[in-house]
Motif scaffolding. Structure first.
Motif, PDB file in Angstrom:
ATOM      1  N   VAL A  67       0.727  -1.228  -0.023  1.00 15.31           N
ATOM      2  CA  VAL A  67      -0.192   0.211   0.038  1.00 15.31           C
ATOM      3  C   VAL A  67       0.840   1.067   0.023  1.00 15.31           C
ATOM      4  N   CYS A  68       1.870   1.149   0.989  1.00 16.79           N
ATOM      5  CA  CYS A  68       3.039   2.406   1.034  1.00 16.79           C
ATOM      6  C   CYS A  68       4.323   2.055   1.060  1.00 16.79           C
TER       7      CYS A  68
ATOM      8  N   ASP B 171       1.640   2.042  -3.900  1.00 17.05           N
ATOM      9  CA  ASP B 171       0.745   3.206  -4.562  1.00 17.05           C
ATOM     10  C   ASP B 171       0.873   4.508  -3.687  1.00 17.05           C
ATOM     11  N   LEU B 172       1.189   4.441  -2.676  1.00 16.92           N
ATOM     12  CA  LEU B 172       1.461   5.523  -1.873  1.00 16.92           C
ATOM     13  C   LEU B 172       2.978   5.783  -1.302  1.00 16.92           C
TER      14      LEU B 172
ATOM     15  N   SER C 256       3.208   6.812  -8.135  1.00 15.39           N
ATOM     16  CA  SER C 256       2.930   6.727  -6.568  1.00 15.39           C
ATOM     17  C   SER C 256       2.602   7.702  -6.000  1.00 15.39           C
TER      18      SER C 256
ATOM     19  N   ILE D 222      -6.250   7.263   5.697  1.00 16.43           N
ATOM     20  CA  ILE D 222      -5.718   7.278   4.299  1.00 16.43           C
ATOM     21  C   ILE D 222      -5.376   5.793   3.886  1.00 16.43           C
ATOM     22  N   LEU D 223      -4.789   4.775   4.845  1.00 17.25           N
ATOM     23  CA  LEU D 223      -4.463   3.590   4.287  1.00 17.25           C
ATOM     24  C   LEU D 223      -5.714   2.696   4.433  1.00 17.25           C
TER      25      LEU D 223
ATOM     26  N   ASN E 206      -8.887   3.669   3.404  1.00 16.05           N
ATOM     27  CA  ASN E 206      -9.433   4.015   2.270  1.00 16.05           C
ATOM     28  C   ASN E 206      -8.572   3.328   1.107  1.00 16.05           C
ATOM     29  N   GLU E 207      -7.529   3.434   1.265  1.00 15.95           N
ATOM     30  CA  GLU E 207      -6.631   3.023   0.023  1.00 15.95           C
ATOM     31  C   GLU E 207      -6.928   1.449  -0.268  1.00 15.95           C
TER      32      GLU E 207
ATOM     33  N   LEU F 297      -9.823   0.741  -2.457  1.00 23.14           N
ATOM     34  CA  LEU F 297     -10.128   1.041  -3.707  1.00 23.14           C
ATOM     35  C   LEU F 297      -9.522  -0.026  -4.721  1.00 23.14           C
TER      36      LEU F 297
ATOM     37  N   LYS G  51      -6.994   2.304  -9.377  1.00 22.89           N
ATOM     38  CA  LYS G  51      -5.500   2.609  -9.146  1.00 22.89           C
ATOM     39  C   LYS G  51      -4.848   2.887 -10.367  1.00 22.89           C
TER      40      LYS G  51
ATOM     41  N   ARG H 174      -5.435   6.135 -11.617  1.00 25.04           N
ATOM     42  CA  ARG H 174      -4.647   6.963 -10.888  1.00 25.04           C
ATOM     43  C   ARG H 174      -3.240   7.179 -11.461  1.00 25.04           C
TER      44      ARG H 174
END
Length: 402
Positions: free
Chosen positions: A235-236, A291-292, A314, A359-360, A362-363, A366, A371, A374
């Motif tokens: 995710v990040c 992605d983050l 990202s 934030i995480l 919500n990610e 998705l 994605k 985006r």
């Protein structure tokens, strides 16, 4: 004898008929198609003329304004390769001397960089227009930059126009350069400077993006080789140096406590100017596989990480809380000015502890399709952003030099 005469007459008549037939074919058949053939030939000539005109635009530079860009800072490569999209044509061993040239609109830029480029080299400057790329990040760098500006001052009678692109101090302590600016009695026509300095007025002093860490050999990604369709396993990511009493310490505590399974985490506690091949590859892979990209404030809120994340599609998650920045001359009310003006696809947080969980969460909800779209949007936006910076750069040159 009579038979021979008849045979001769017959041959003459046959030849005459053949000649008449040939004339008929040429006149009535071929001439009927002649306009079409002529038009085709004319079109081919026009095409050749167009090719010649295009070639002349590339090869004939006598009508162009020649501008030398001499770079004594790593951000010069970002200007040259990423903004102006110029190529490196000469590169000596250990990058002692680097050069290139590119035509952009009505300008012909010549790029020069490397340790072999010294202030004494200014005596041999071939163009009347010079843009210096300098580093004003700390006292030692400022001393070196000042030597270059003073070197230009010595030969300024030979130079019609001088501009500066500068990596500013991270706390925006850049007042040392003000006396050199033309509006303050100096000879520098314009200054582009990195970071949100309060003195930026878009008249003499303009803002420049930090860009990618070219000094660490961060690659210029080939978008055609990035798989935007695949699911990214993380995710990040957070790959950074942790500074004492910074929000980075807060963030690493949150990640270690709750999100080690879904985020790439790799930190160090002492800043290093260079990357090893392994550490650079690890960082690039972290951007590519998540992605983050989490980007809390270091010494300054603007960070290479922001632009490096954008180049891989990202989303940069950046911090708007400026309370961590102290003793600064940067404009806290204009943080991320260039990015906000261009509607950059960033996620802003004011408090990592409060905002990051949402934030995480919500990610994670998705869809992959969202994605993918985006990622493509981010890449498209970043390309347009670089074009926007290029247009502003050329506009200022046109206003100040021409």
């Amino acid at each position: 004898m009579l038979t021979l005469l008849r045979l001769t007459v017959t041959i003459i008549v046959i030849n005459l008929l053949l000649i008449l037939y040939t004339v008929y074919v040429f006149y009535y058949k071929f001439s009927a198609n002649f306009p079409t053939i002529a038009e085709s030939v004319q079109q081919n000539v026009q095409n050749i003329d167009i090719i010649d005109i295009k070639n002349n635009n590339v090869l004939n530079t006598s009508h162009l304004m020649t501008i030398e860009i001499w770079s004594k800072a790593a951000i010069g490569l970002y200007l040259w390769q990423h903004i102006l999209r110029g190529q490196i044509e000469t590169r000596t061993e250990n990058n002692a001397y680097i050069s290139g040239s590119v035509k952009v609109n009505e300008f012909k830029f010549k790029f020069r960089s490397g340790p072999l480029l010294i202030t004494e080299s200014l005596q041999h400057l071939s163009a009347q227009n010079l843009i210096l790329v300098l580093n004003g990040r700390d006292k030692d760098k400022i001393r070196f930059a000042t030597e270059w500006i003073e070197g230009v001052k010595i030969v300024k009678d030979k130079i019609a126009n001088i501009g500066i692109v500068m990596l500013g101090d991270e706390d925006c302590h850049n007042n040392w350069i003000k006396p050199y600016i033309e509006s303050n009695g100096g000879f520098i026509k314009f200054l582009f400077v990195v970071y949100d300095w309060k003195a930026i007025d878009n008249h003499d002093i303009y803002q420049w993006p930090l860009g990618l860490a070219t000094y660490r050999n961060f690659p210029n990604p080939d978008f055609n080789k990035i798989n935007f369709q695949a699911s990214r396993p993380y995710v990040c990511n957070f790959v950074a140096t942790i500074y004492p009493d910074s929000s980075r310490q807060e963030l690493i505590n949150i990640l270690n406590n709750k999100y080690r399974d879904i985020c790439i985490i790799k930190v160090r506690y002492e800043w290093q100017p260079k990357e090893t091949t392994d550490s650079l590859n690890y960082y690039v892979e972290a951007l590519r596989l998540s992605d983050l990209t989490l980007s809390p404030i270091g010494r300054n809120h603007e960070c290479y990480r922001i632009f490096e994340a954008l180049s891989f599609g990202s989303v940069p998650v950046v911090e708007e809380n400026m309370n961590h920045t102290k003793k600064t001359s940067c404009d806290k009310n204009e943080a991320y000015r260039l990015l906000k003006e261009a509607n950059a696809p960033l996620i802003y947080v004011s408090n990592w502890t409060q905002d990051l969980p949402n934030i995480l969460s919500n990610e994670l909800n998705l869809s992959l399709e969202y994605k993918i779209q985006r990622r493509l949007y981010i890449i498209k936006w970043y390309s347009k952003f670089k074009t926007l910076i290029k247009s502003q750069f050329l506009k200022v040159i046109n206003e100040k030099f021409v």
